[in-house]
Design a protein around this motif. Structure first.
Motif, PDB file in Angstrom:
ATOM      1  N   LEU A  54       0.930  -1.120  -0.130  1.00 11.48           N
ATOM      2  CA  LEU A  54      -0.039  -0.163   0.124  1.00 11.48           C
ATOM      3  C   LEU A  54       0.946   1.138  -0.159  1.00 11.48           C
ATOM      4  O   LEU A  54       1.963   1.308   0.756  1.00 11.48           O
ATOM      5  N   LYS A  55       0.161   2.262  -0.572  1.00 12.96           N
ATOM      6  CA  LYS A  55       0.940   3.624  -0.506  1.00 12.96           C
ATOM      7  C   LYS A  55       0.131   4.796  -0.498  1.00 12.96           C
ATOM      8  O   LYS A  55      -1.034   4.870  -1.277  1.00 12.96           O
ATOM      9  N   PRO A  56       0.095   5.252   1.030  1.00 13.72           N
ATOM     10  CA  PRO A  56      -0.892   6.360   1.205  1.00 13.72           C
ATOM     11  C   PRO A  56      -0.441   7.708   0.187  1.00 13.72           C
ATOM     12  O   PRO A  56       0.656   7.794   0.029  1.00 13.72           O
ATOM     13  N   VAL A  57      -1.468   8.012  -0.555  1.00 14.49           N
ATOM     14  CA  VAL A  57      -1.297   9.449  -1.258  1.00 14.49           C
ATOM     15  C   VAL A  57      -1.378  10.526  -0.852  1.00 14.49           C
ATOM     16  O   VAL A  57      -1.449  11.755  -1.405  1.00 14.49           O
ATOM     17  N   LYS A  58      -1.949  10.757   0.497  1.00 16.63           N
ATOM     18  CA  LYS A  58      -2.409  12.000   1.063  1.00 16.63           C
ATOM     19  C   LYS A  58      -2.363  11.675   2.701  1.00 16.63           C
ATOM     20  O   LYS A  58      -2.471  10.433   2.921  1.00 16.63           O
ATOM     21  N   ALA A  59      -2.320  12.598   3.345  1.00 19.23           N
ATOM     22  CA  ALA A  59      -2.379  12.635   4.770  1.00 19.23           C
ATOM     23  C   ALA A  59      -3.618  11.933   5.344  1.00 19.23           C
ATOM     24  O   ALA A  59      -4.696  12.297   4.720  1.00 19.23           O
ATOM     25  N   LEU A  60      -3.481  10.977   6.134  1.00 17.97           N
ATOM     26  CA  LEU A  60      -4.790  10.308   6.506  1.00 17.97           C
ATOM     27  C   LEU A  60      -4.800  10.278   8.226  1.00 17.97           C
ATOM     28  O   LEU A  60      -3.687   9.991   8.623  1.00 17.97           O
TER      29      LEU A  60
END
Length: 558
Positions: free
Chosen positions: A456-462
């Motif tokens: 997985l790769k987060p693409v924005k702050a979560l």
């Protein structure tokens, strides 16, 4: 309330495994909608009508008759729920009990304000009514209810929350409390004995017992009694000439026996009810074949400590429901991390899986002969899947998916294309996340587990973005609660001085309860089966209980 009306007054909850799993005693909101405005909630009056004995009837008239509301959260848990009771429309006719958490707001004690607090899924509020001393037979009035929450409005289309009250005389049959959940096993007989008590001030000159299940083929009710009808408007209807005097209680001489057959499916319930001969309920119970054996009889029973003309004066206490929990050997459990943490733009490995928690090996699913189990993972928005594990696919509503994936989706009861069900049968909204399905092709022995590691790769702050993992197995899964697990993804922005990290915290055990609580095996039962096409919970007007936990899948009485 007549039997036919009760059967029609059913609100089926949607089995939305990727959006909302709802039950009577608990709600798992796995992927809450990110709507700007709060979703309205709903409420139902448990007793649209109530008849109260005149005080001249003595001791029976001193009992409070319980009426009230069922409050349902349609989106997320309701906060700061307050109920108001207004009996000014029944002044001189009714007096109110004072439930816990309530206070009178006027000197005449005709108005109450009650702090209910949080309602997560569904809750019932009750207040007692009894006639005022001196109120004449035939006196009428109306009690009105109001309900508010601090985080959501009441649906503007909600029906009126009122109880019409009449002072009257007559028999009042009530069913004694039944087991909320009855564990049943295929081929093994289980019993329950519905007891009837007369809470009225007149004799019930003959009574009628009603027994029903959603699937009488899978859950046959034993017996072939000459005073019973089988397969008509209800599964079994028995007539008795026994006179039940005020305060007396009776039960069948032979308990009601249910033996699940080989075709029994999970998620059924046994409905039991009583009426006087010739009553409103009895009048709608025609049809069926008469039994050929000796008649069933009634024997005296100990009156239950219940708090509540030849027509039963109150039908809101005549019905009882026992959920039938089918105990089987098939049992899958989902394996999922509780929390996934990482850094925006950097990959993190997260492992999900399916474990055989049952006592028999997994076997091919109906409609998916190459698959013995499946896994559905809903990734929250803002999380990109860099690489999929082997045997996993993106679920879409467009043609081109593999035959195995289509078979898994069909077996899960999600329709030909939709990856997750909704009340409209459409795809979930865009903010519900992205669904992926993984196929377990090998046989899992008891205790065996199949794992799938996603990159997985987060693409924005979560910040704790919600996701959901669901194990898909046989329809008769013994404990569906452990088929569902919620997880969260948190991602921080990378900084020049910091070394990016990416970790995930695994769940301690696949057999543990869902991190969000799951659906409790308690009074309302585990009333939602993951990915099943059957209905979930139901509310019966006048009873405030589960009527039937799924639609009839086969022909027969309706």
């Amino acid at each position: 309330m007549a039997f036919a009306s009760a059967r029609g007054a059913v609100r089926f909850g949607a089995v939305a495994a990727a959006v909302l799993i709802s039950g009577l005693t608990g709600t798992l909101t796995a992927l809450p909608a990110q709507a700007a405005a709060p979703v309205p909630f709903e409420a139902l009056a448990t007793s649209p009508e109530a008849t109260l004995l005149p005080q001249s009837s003595g001791t029976p008239a001193q009992r409070y008759h319980e009426v009230g509301l069922v409050v349902m959260a349609t989106d997320k848990a309701l906060a700061g729920v307050t109920v108001t009771v207004d009996a000014s429309g029944a002044a001189g006719v009714v007096e109110l009990s004072l439930p816990k958490g309530c206070a009178y707001t006027d000197a005449a004690k005709l108005h109450e304000r009650c702090a209910v607090g949080e309602v997560d899924g569904m809750d019932q509020f009750s207040v007692g009514l009894r006639s005022v001393s001196g109120a004449a037979l035939g006196a009428k009035g109306t009690v009105r209810f109001g309900v508010t929450a601090t985080n959501a409005p009441l649906d503007p289309k909600n029906p009126p929350l009122t109880t019409a009250v009449t002072v009257g005389s007559g028999p009042d049959l009530a069913i004694a409390p039944l087991p909320a959940v009855l564990d049943v096993k295929t081929g093994q007989a289980s019993t329950v004995n519905p007891t009837v008590q007369n809470l009225g001030d007149q004799d019930a000159k003959g009574v009628v017992l009603v027994l029903d299940v959603a699937d009488p083929t899978g859950y046959p009710i034993a017996g072939d009694y000459s005073n019973c009808l089988y397969g008509g408007a209800a599964a079994v209807v028995c007539h008795f000439d026994t006179v039940v005097k005020p305060g007396e209680a009776y039960q069948p001489s032979t308990p009601v026996t249910v033996t699940p057959g080989s075709q029994a499916q999970p998620g059924d319930a046994l409905l039991s009810g009583w009426d006087v001969k010739g009553g409103l309920l009895d009048g709608q119970l025609g049809g069926g074949r008469p039994g050929k054996g000796a008649p069933l009889t009634l024997v005296p029973a100990k009156p239950a400590p219940l708090a509540r003309t030849q027509v039963d004066i109150n039908y809101d206490n005549n019905l009882g429901v026992t959920q039938l929990h089918l105990v089987t050997q098939d049992d899958l459990a989902v394996v999922a991390p509780h929390r996934i943490t990482g850094t925006v733009g950097h990959t993190v490995a997260a492992t999900f899986g399916v474990r055989n928690a049952g006592s028999v090996p997994t076997r091919p699913l109906v409609g998916a002969p190459n698959i013995t189990a499946g896994l559905l993972v809903i990734m929250p928005k803002g999380v990109s899947v860099v690489s999929l594990p082997k045997n996993c696919e993106l679920v879409t509503d467009t043609p081109g998916s593999s035959a195995d994936l289509r078979g898994l989706v069909a077996h899960g009861g999600l329709g030909a294309h939709a990856p997750v069900p909704s009340e409209a049968g459409d795809l979930p909204p865009a903010d519900a996340g992205t669904p992926y399905a993984c196929m377990v092709r090998q046989t899992l022995q008891p205790g065996g587990q199949a794992d799938f590691t996603f990159s997985l790769k987060p693409v924005k702050a979560l910040r704790q973005a919600p996701g959901l993992a669901v194990a898909v197995g046989q329809d008769d899964d013994n404990t569906p609660d452990n088929n569902i697990a919620a997880f969260t993804v948190t991602a921080t922005k990378a900084t020049a001085s910091a070394t990016p990290t990416a970790t995930h915290t695994p769940a301690p055990s696949a057999s543990a309860s869902s991190p969000t609580g799951g659906l409790a095996h308690t009074g309302g039962g585990s009333s939602a089966l993951p990915l099943a096409a059957a209905g979930a919970g139901a509310i019966v007007l006048g009873a405030g209980a589960v009527l039937l936990t799924r639609r009839r899948r086969k022909g027969g009485h309706a």
